[in-house]
Design a protein around this motif. Structure first.
Motif, PDB file in Angstrom:
ATOM      1  N   LEU A  43      26.408 -30.908  30.323  1.00 34.44           N
ATOM      2  CA  LEU A  43      26.223 -31.667  31.561  1.00 34.44           C
ATOM      3  C   LEU A  43      25.852 -33.121  31.322  1.00 34.44           C
ATOM      4  CD1 LEU A  43      24.402 -28.981  33.721  1.00 34.44           C
ATOM      5  CD2 LEU A  43      26.698 -29.885  34.086  1.00 34.44           C
ATOM      6  N   VAL A  44      25.062 -33.404  30.290  1.00 35.29           N
ATOM      7  CA  VAL A  44      24.626 -34.785  30.070  1.00 35.29           C
ATOM      8  C   VAL A  44      25.630 -35.600  29.260  1.00 35.29           C
ATOM      9  CG1 VAL A  44      22.186 -34.178  30.274  1.00 35.29           C
ATOM     10  CG2 VAL A  44      23.233 -34.315  28.005  1.00 35.29           C
ATOM     11  N   LYS A  45      26.574 -34.932  28.623  1.00 37.79           N
ATOM     12  CA  LYS A  45      27.582 -35.643  27.836  1.00 37.79           C
ATOM     13  C   LYS A  45      28.363 -36.595  28.744  1.00 37.79           C
ATOM     14  CE  LYS A  45      31.136 -34.708  24.401  1.00 37.79           C
ATOM     15  NZ  LYS A  45      31.835 -33.636  23.679  1.00 37.79           N
ATOM     16  N   GLY A  46      28.413 -37.859  28.344  1.00 41.81           N
ATOM     17  CA  GLY A  46      29.111 -38.877  29.126  1.00 41.81           C
ATOM     18  C   GLY A  46      28.241 -39.580  30.160  1.00 41.81           C
ATOM     19  N   MET A  47      27.020 -39.123  30.344  1.00 37.28           N
ATOM     20  CA  MET A  47      26.117 -39.748  31.319  1.00 37.28           C
ATOM     21  C   MET A  47      25.393 -40.941  30.699  1.00 37.28           C
ATOM     22  SD  MET A  47      24.301 -36.470  33.200  1.00 37.28           S
ATOM     23  CE  MET A  47      23.181 -37.482  34.136  1.00 37.28           C
ATOM     24  N   LYS A  48      25.001 -41.886  31.551  1.00 38.05           N
ATOM     25  CA  LYS A  48      24.147 -42.970  31.105  1.00 38.05           C
ATOM     26  C   LYS A  48      22.764 -42.418  30.796  1.00 38.05           C
ATOM     27  CE  LYS A  48      26.365 -46.580  33.787  1.00 38.05           C
ATOM     28  NZ  LYS A  48      26.195 -47.616  34.821  1.00 38.05           N
ATOM     29  N   VAL A  49      22.141 -42.955  29.760  1.00 42.06           N
ATOM     30  CA  VAL A  49      20.803 -42.505  29.374  1.00 42.06           C
ATOM     31  C   VAL A  49      19.848 -42.612  30.558  1.00 42.06           C
ATOM     32  CG1 VAL A  49      18.793 -43.040  27.935  1.00 42.06           C
ATOM     33  CG2 VAL A  49      21.083 -42.986  26.918  1.00 42.06           C
ATOM     34  N   GLU A  50      19.910 -43.702  31.305  1.00 38.70           N
ATOM     35  CA  GLU A  50      19.005 -43.898  32.438  1.00 38.70           C
ATOM     36  C   GLU A  50      19.171 -42.811  33.495  1.00 38.70           C
ATOM     37  OE1 GLU A  50      20.945 -46.335  31.208  1.00 38.70           O
ATOM     38  OE2 GLU A  50      19.499 -47.777  30.405  1.00 38.70           O
ATOM     39  N   GLU A  51      20.401 -42.362  33.707  1.00 38.42           N
ATOM     40  CA  GLU A  51      20.650 -41.315  34.693  1.00 38.42           C
ATOM     41  C   GLU A  51      20.081 -39.972  34.229  1.00 38.42           C
ATOM     42  OE1 GLU A  51      24.231 -39.403  37.402  1.00 38.42           O
ATOM     43  OE2 GLU A  51      24.751 -40.849  35.844  1.00 38.42           O
ATOM     44  N   VAL A  52      20.230 -39.684  32.935  1.00 42.38           N
ATOM     45  CA  VAL A  52      19.643 -38.459  32.383  1.00 42.38           C
ATOM     46  C   VAL A  52      18.135 -38.494  32.583  1.00 42.38           C
ATOM     47  CG1 VAL A  52      19.271 -37.085  30.295  1.00 42.38           C
ATOM     48  CG2 VAL A  52      21.500 -38.163  30.689  1.00 42.38           C
ATOM     49  N   LEU A  53      17.517 -39.634  32.296  1.00 42.76           N
ATOM     50  CA  LEU A  53      16.070 -39.768  32.456  1.00 42.76           C
ATOM     51  C   LEU A  53      15.646 -39.553  33.905  1.00 42.76           C
ATOM     52  CD1 LEU A  53      15.394 -42.863  30.164  1.00 42.76           C
ATOM     53  CD2 LEU A  53      15.078 -40.453  29.605  1.00 42.76           C
ATOM     54  N   GLU A  54      16.388 -40.127  34.845  1.00 38.07           N
ATOM     55  CA  GLU A  54      16.065 -39.971  36.267  1.00 38.07           C
ATOM     56  C   GLU A  54      16.122 -38.516  36.703  1.00 38.07           C
ATOM     57  OE1 GLU A  54      18.581 -42.380  38.768  1.00 38.07           O
ATOM     58  OE2 GLU A  54      18.132 -44.187  37.596  1.00 38.07           O
ATOM     59  N   ARG A  55      17.076 -37.774  36.180  1.00 36.78           N
ATOM     60  CA  ARG A  55      17.286 -36.392  36.631  1.00 36.78           C
ATOM     61  C   ARG A  55      16.407 -35.363  35.923  1.00 36.78           C
ATOM     62  NH1 ARG A  55      23.207 -35.238  38.528  1.00 36.78           N
ATOM     63  NH2 ARG A  55      23.752 -37.249  39.396  1.00 36.78           N
ATOM     64  N   LEU A  56      16.108 -35.583  34.635  1.00 34.28           N
ATOM     65  CA  LEU A  56      15.494 -34.525  33.838  1.00 34.28           C
ATOM     66  C   LEU A  56      14.058 -34.784  33.390  1.00 34.28           C
ATOM     67  CD1 LEU A  56      18.506 -33.566  31.522  1.00 34.28           C
ATOM     68  CD2 LEU A  56      17.847 -32.587  33.730  1.00 34.28           C
ATOM     69  N   GLU A  57      13.633 -36.028  33.414  1.00 35.08           N
ATOM     70  CA  GLU A  57      12.295 -36.333  32.907  1.00 35.08           C
ATOM     71  C   GLU A  57      11.215 -35.707  33.782  1.00 35.08           C
ATOM     72  OE1 GLU A  57      10.756 -40.039  30.442  1.00 35.08           O
ATOM     73  OE2 GLU A  57      11.363 -40.556  32.475  1.00 35.08           O
ATOM     74  N   GLY A  58      10.234 -35.091  33.138  1.00 35.49           N
ATOM     75  CA  GLY A  58       9.106 -34.520  33.857  1.00 35.49           C
ATOM     76  C   GLY A  58       9.270 -33.062  34.260  1.00 35.49           C
ATOM     77  N   ILE A  59      10.418 -32.452  33.953  1.00 40.04           N
ATOM     78  CA  ILE A  59      10.614 -31.038  34.275  1.00 40.04           C
ATOM     79  C   ILE A  59       9.691 -30.197  33.402  1.00 40.04           C
ATOM     80  CG2 ILE A  59      12.251 -29.109  34.118  1.00 40.04           C
ATOM     81  CD1 ILE A  59      14.450 -31.056  34.952  1.00 40.04           C
ATOM     82  N   HIS A  60       9.031 -29.218  34.008  1.00 42.29           N
ATOM     83  CA  HIS A  60       8.145 -28.304  33.290  1.00 42.29           C
ATOM     84  C   HIS A  60       8.848 -26.966  33.095  1.00 42.29           C
ATOM     85  CE1 HIS A  60       4.272 -30.491  34.759  1.00 42.29           C
ATOM     86  NE2 HIS A  60       5.225 -31.325  34.419  1.00 42.29           N
ATOM     87  N   CYS A  61       8.405 -26.221  32.084  1.00 44.68           N
ATOM     88  CA  CYS A  61       8.910 -24.871  31.823  1.00 44.68           C
ATOM     89  C   CYS A  61       7.750 -23.911  32.053  1.00 44.68           C
ATOM     90  CB  CYS A  61       9.440 -24.763  30.399  1.00 44.68           C
ATOM     91  SG  CYS A  61      10.197 -23.164  30.023  1.00 44.68           S
ATOM     92  N   GLY A  62       7.760 -23.246  33.192  1.00 47.04           N
ATOM     93  CA  GLY A  62       6.650 -22.355  33.535  1.00 47.04           C
ATOM     94  C   GLY A  62       5.354 -23.149  33.600  1.00 47.04           C
ATOM     95  N   ALA A  63       4.330 -22.680  32.907  1.00 47.67           N
ATOM     96  CA  ALA A  63       3.034 -23.358  32.896  1.00 47.67           C
ATOM     97  C   ALA A  63       2.967 -24.470  31.847  1.00 47.67           C
ATOM     98  CB  ALA A  63       1.930 -22.342  32.635  1.00 47.67           C
ATOM     99  N   ARG A  64       4.002 -24.606  31.052  1.00 50.21           N
ATOM    100  CA  ARG A  64       4.019 -25.651  30.018  1.00 50.21           C
ATOM    101  C   ARG A  64       4.172 -27.022  30.675  1.00 50.21           C
ATOM    102  NH1 ARG A  64       8.192 -22.950  25.649  1.00 50.21           N
ATOM    103  NH2 ARG A  64       6.973 -21.068  25.325  1.00 50.21           N
ATOM    104  N   PRO A  65       3.536 -28.030  30.099  1.00 53.84           N
ATOM    105  CA  PRO A  65       3.628 -29.378  30.682  1.00 53.84           C
ATOM    106  C   PRO A  65       4.924 -30.106  30.342  1.00 53.84           C
ATOM    107  CG  PRO A  65       2.223 -29.422  28.764  1.00 53.84           C
ATOM    108  CD  PRO A  65       2.599 -27.974  28.998  1.00 53.84           C
ATOM    109  N   THR A  66       5.840 -29.452  29.642  1.00 53.26           N
ATOM    110  CA  THR A  66       7.104 -30.052  29.246  1.00 53.26           C
ATOM    111  C   THR A  66       8.182 -28.968  29.262  1.00 53.26           C
ATOM    112  OG1 THR A  66       8.162 -31.491  27.587  1.00 53.26           O
ATOM    113  CG2 THR A  66       6.773 -29.698  26.738  1.00 53.26           C
ATOM    114  N   SER A  67       9.402 -29.339  28.904  1.00 54.99           N
ATOM    115  CA  SER A  67      10.536 -28.409  28.849  1.00 54.99           C
ATOM    116  C   SER A  67      11.561 -28.993  27.891  1.00 54.99           C
ATOM    117  CB  SER A  67      11.161 -28.265  30.241  1.00 54.99           C
ATOM    118  OG  SER A  67      11.714 -29.513  30.643  1.00 54.99           O
TER     119      SER A  67
END
Length: 82
Positions: A43-67
């Motif tokens: 999904l991220v292949k071909g995307m601008k780095v800034e767009e990936v950051l806008e969409r995915l940064e800060g996502i958590h995995c369950g109770a973990r503070p990151t993913s």
């Protein structure tokens, strides 16, 4: 630019990414949920780095503070510093 990033706090252990002119060319995760991570990589292949950051940064995995997507953002941020 080739990025090799050791993840923290996730099932995946390592991310390799290729960024050229601010565009994600390739992403490979080592460890983690193989199918999901292949999907994120596709999904991220071909995307601008800034767009990936806008969409995915800060996502958590369950109770973990990151993913895995959040760790990918941390890896991609290194390309912005170059």
């Amino acid at each position: 630019m080739k990025i090799t990033y050791t993840t923290q706090g996730t099932c995946s252990k390592l991310i390799e990414a290729e960024v050229e002119d601010g565009i994600v060319k390739e992403v490979t995760f080592y460890g983690g949920c193989n199918g999901n991570l292949q999907g994120i990589s596709a999904l991220v292949k071909g995307m601008k780095v800034e767009e990936v950051l806008e969409r995915l940064e800060g996502i958590h995995c369950g109770a973990r503070p990151t993913s895995c997507p959040d760790q990918l953002c941390k890896a991609l941020r290194t390309s912005l510093k170059e």
